[in-house]
Each structure stands twice: as C-alpha cells, then as structure tokens.
Design a protein around this motif. Structure first.
Motif, short mmCIF file in Angstrom:
data_model
loop_
_atom_site.label_atom_id
_atom_site.label_comp_id
_atom_site.label_asym_id
_atom_site.label_seq_id
_atom_site.Cartn_x
_atom_site.Cartn_y
_atom_site.Cartn_z
N ASP A 179 -24.95 10.73 -42.78
CA ASP A 179 -25.12 12.06 -42.94
C ASP A 179 -24.92 12.47 -40.94
OD1 ASP A 179 -27.44 10.55 -41.32
OD2 ASP A 179 -28.67 11.70 -42.63
N SER A 180 -24.99 13.49 -41.44
CA SER A 180 -25.16 14.02 -39.63
C SER A 180 -25.91 14.99 -39.24
CB SER A 180 -23.41 14.34 -39.00
OG SER A 180 -23.19 15.07 -38.53
N ALA A 181 -26.59 15.46 -38.49
CA ALA A 181 -27.41 16.62 -38.32
C ALA A 181 -26.61 17.67 -37.87
CB ALA A 181 -28.94 16.12 -37.62
N ARG A 182 -26.22 17.45 -36.69
CA ARG A 182 -25.77 18.69 -35.80
C ARG A 182 -24.11 19.01 -36.84
NH1 ARG A 182 -21.17 17.38 -31.40
NH2 ARG A 182 -20.56 18.71 -31.17
N GLU A 183 -24.01 18.48 -38.13
CA GLU A 183 -22.60 18.85 -38.55
C GLU A 183 -23.57 19.31 -39.98
OE1 GLU A 183 -19.43 19.61 -38.05
OE2 GLU A 183 -19.67 18.83 -35.97
N LYS A 184 -25.00 19.14 -39.77
CA LYS A 184 -25.70 19.76 -41.08
C LYS A 184 -25.05 19.22 -42.14
CE LYS A 184 -27.57 23.18 -39.25
NZ LYS A 184 -27.48 22.62 -37.12
N ILE A 185 -24.69 17.97 -42.97
CA ILE A 185 -23.39 17.58 -43.82
C ILE A 185 -24.29 15.89 -44.56
CG2 ILE A 185 -21.89 16.07 -42.41
CD1 ILE A 185 -20.29 17.27 -44.99
N HIS A 213 -20.74 7.64 -64.60
CA HIS A 213 -19.32 7.51 -63.54
C HIS A 213 -20.25 7.94 -62.44
CE1 HIS A 213 -16.51 7.93 -66.46
NE2 HIS A 213 -17.17 9.17 -67.29
N ASP A 214 -19.11 6.41 -61.56
CA ASP A 214 -19.83 6.90 -59.74
C ASP A 214 -18.81 7.98 -59.29
OD1 ASP A 214 -21.43 3.87 -59.04
OD2 ASP A 214 -19.35 3.30 -58.96
N ALA A 215 -19.90 8.32 -58.39
CA ALA A 215 -19.66 9.51 -58.00
C ALA A 215 -20.15 9.82 -56.85
CB ALA A 215 -20.43 11.03 -58.54
N VAL A 216 -19.90 10.72 -56.00
CA VAL A 216 -19.55 11.11 -54.81
C VAL A 216 -20.77 12.57 -54.05
CG1 VAL A 216 -19.25 10.85 -51.80
CG2 VAL A 216 -18.90 8.98 -53.53
N VAL A 217 -21.18 12.79 -53.89
CA VAL A 217 -22.36 14.75 -53.93
C VAL A 217 -22.05 15.05 -52.37
CG1 VAL A 217 -23.57 16.12 -54.10
CG2 VAL A 217 -23.20 14.20 -56.21
N VAL A 218 -21.16 16.14 -51.52
CA VAL A 218 -20.74 15.68 -50.27
C VAL A 218 -22.07 17.68 -50.15
CG1 VAL A 218 -19.38 16.74 -48.49
CG2 VAL A 218 -18.54 14.77 -50.41
N LEU A 219 -23.21 16.83 -49.66
CA LEU A 219 -24.19 18.50 -49.27
C LEU A 219 -23.57 18.66 -48.12
CD1 LEU A 219 -27.15 16.56 -50.95
CD2 LEU A 219 -25.29 18.53 -52.11
N GLU A 220 -23.64 20.20 -48.31
CA GLU A 220 -23.13 20.86 -46.27
C GLU A 220 -23.51 22.30 -46.86
OE1 GLU A 220 -19.16 22.25 -43.76
OE2 GLU A 220 -18.70 21.32 -45.80
N LYS A 221 -24.46 22.49 -45.28
CA LYS A 221 -25.49 23.91 -44.73
C LYS A 221 -23.83 24.73 -44.87
CE LYS A 221 -28.87 24.75 -44.91
NZ LYS A 221 -30.05 25.65 -45.70
#
Length: 295
Positions: free
Chosen positions: A56-62, A72-80
């Motif tokens: 995660d990155s507080a600067r990039e807010k992601i 199923h394996d999954a990756v979820v990307v959360l981005e403000k």
C-alpha cells in the motif's frame, strides 16, 4: 517505486477480464433496476475474502489486497480517485465538516464528501496467478550494473530461456539498445540503425493526437522508454511533464530524444555502454546477476 509501478502496469488482458466479469454479474442481477453499476461491483466483490495486504502507499492512496473470490485467487486494487476541479463547487457545498484541531488561524477538519464524489477506483484480477501476486507484493529493489558483456552472458540468455518473444519490433537490450529482430522466424539483428527515427515510431503523430485530445503540446510531454522494460515489445511512454509517473526515474527511464541522438552519433553506442536498472528481490534476472557474482 515498485508499488507505483505495479499500479500502472495492469495489463489490458486483466482489465478485459474485469469487464467480462462485471458483464456476467450484470446478467445475473435480477433486481431489474437501473444504475446497475452498484449491483455489478457488489456482485463481483461480495464473495471476496481478503487474506493479506500485498502493498500500500499512503502517498499514492492505493492498496493491493490478496484474497479469494469463490475458489479463485484474486488481487483487488483499491485506489482513491483524484479530486476534480469541476466538482469543487459541489464538494464545498455538499460536504460535512467535523473539526479536529484549531490553532490560531489554522483549522483542521474531517470532510465527508457526497458519496458520488468519494468513489474508490477498483480493479479486480481474478483468477490471479502466483505471478500476479508477486507483481503487486511490496519487495526490496536492487540497482543492477549491466555491461555489454553482462548483457550477452547473463541478460540475453535469461530472456531466451524464459521463452520471451524475440519477434518483430522486439527490443534486445542493451547489447545494442535498439536493435530489432525482424520477421516471424528470423532472429537476425539489424545493424543499420538509420531506420530508427521519430518517424519510424510515429512520435510526431502521437504528439499531435495528444495535443488535439488533451491540449498538451510536445513541450509539456515526457517521452521515454524503459530499460529493463516490463514487456519485451517496443513501446514508448508519453506522460505529462510534472506528473510523477511510475518508472520515470533516471534508473529506468531513457528519453527517446537522447536515445535517438546517441544512435545517430554512434550506431554502436549501446553495444558496449554500461547501463543501470532496478530489479525486484524475486526477479529471476536478479538471481542470475548474483550467481554470476555481479551483485
């Protein structure tokens, strides 16, 4: 840098899969209500079970989250999402403020924006492979120093062993940073680099298209190539000057204008040139450099 780079390098195939998943969810939605976007997201993520935060990155807010959707394996990307200038009036008018601190002329608040102005961009990679998980996981990076001999004895054999495509428009770096392999079955390298020009890459046409679409002149664009690239297919990055784009640092990005000038001055410029580039801790190429005693 690795976190930011991961953010921007989600492949079009993954996004296509996300689109197909959303369409399937919409077809399964029996509510028959308009504004189906909320139902689509709910159907896609309602069964998601998080197991770990990859990075995660507080600067990039992601944030990159690993888990499962069904089996199923999954990756979820959360981005403000960024604040848009055209929404400022509505943001100020429709938000609620809760005072946290007041000190003389300075005041600090918690602002609760209207829901539609407080969205989170969400990308779902499912089913995710082990490669996807490693790609988004925070890892230590190392700066590699690669000579022309290192390329021939370490980098090139590694690329070939990975069965990475060396077909038309593929870059072999840096033994000759911009030597192309041609033909569907030929691996012969072009030694005459006079063919390499801005016209070949249609840079001027792309700059004109960007000017028409975004009103950004060439003087406000950063045009560069990556080494090492994420994909061994010749591609050029165009980003707005002033935007802190992932991978635009001096350890990886090479201005296209500089590359062209170097090759025009000396077609063999990159054949013996030592180049530096970052590699993540789990990168197989980094392991080869360590085994060769080069790191």
């Amino acid at each position: 840098m690795a976190t930011v780079a991961a953010k921007r390098e989600i492949s079009s195939a993954e996004n296509d899969e996300l689109s197909r998943e959303a369409k399937r969810a919409k077809a399964d939605d029996k509510n028959g209500e308009e504004g189906g976007n909320e139902s689509e997201w709910e159907n896609v993520l309602s069964t998601f079970t998080a197991s770990s935060v990859l990075s995660d990155s507080a600067r990039e807010k992601i944030m990159f989250v690993h888990g499962k959707i069904a089996d199923h394996d999954a990756v979820v990307v959360l981005e403000k999402t960024p604040i848009r200038e055209d929404s400022l009036a509505e943001l100020f008018r429709g938000s609620k403020l809760r005072l946290e601190l007041r000190n003389d002329i300075y005041s600090s608040y918690r602002l609760q924006a209207p829901p539609h102005l407080n969205e989170i961009k969400t990308t779902v990679v499912c089913p995710a492979t082990e490669k996807h998980v490693k790609k988004y996981k925070r890892q230590e990076s190392f700066l590699v120093e690669e000579t022309g001999e290192d390329y021939r004895s370490i980098t090139l054999p590694y690329i070939q062993e990975q069965s990475l495509s060396l077909q038309a428009s593929v870059l072999n770096l840096p033994s000759s940073l911009f030597r192309f392999t041609v033909g569907s079955k030929s691996n012969e390298l072009i030694s005459d680099l006079k063919q390499f020009s801005t016209k070949t890459l249609m840079v001027s046409l792309i700059q004109e298209a960007i000017l028409q679409r975004y009103n950004l002149p060439a003087s406000k664009l950063r045009v560069y190539l990556h080494y090492q690239p994420s994909y061994y297919h010749l591609h050029v990055h165009f980003t707005k000057l002033g935007y802190d784009a992932p991978g635009c640092g001096v350890e990886r990005a090479h201005l296209l204008s500089d590359v062209i000038q170097n090759l025009q001055t000396d077609p063999q410029f990159y054949k013996s040139r030592t180049l530096h580039f970052p590699l993540r801790a789990d990168d197989g190429l980094l392991r080869r450099f360590k085994e060769a005693g080069r790191l």
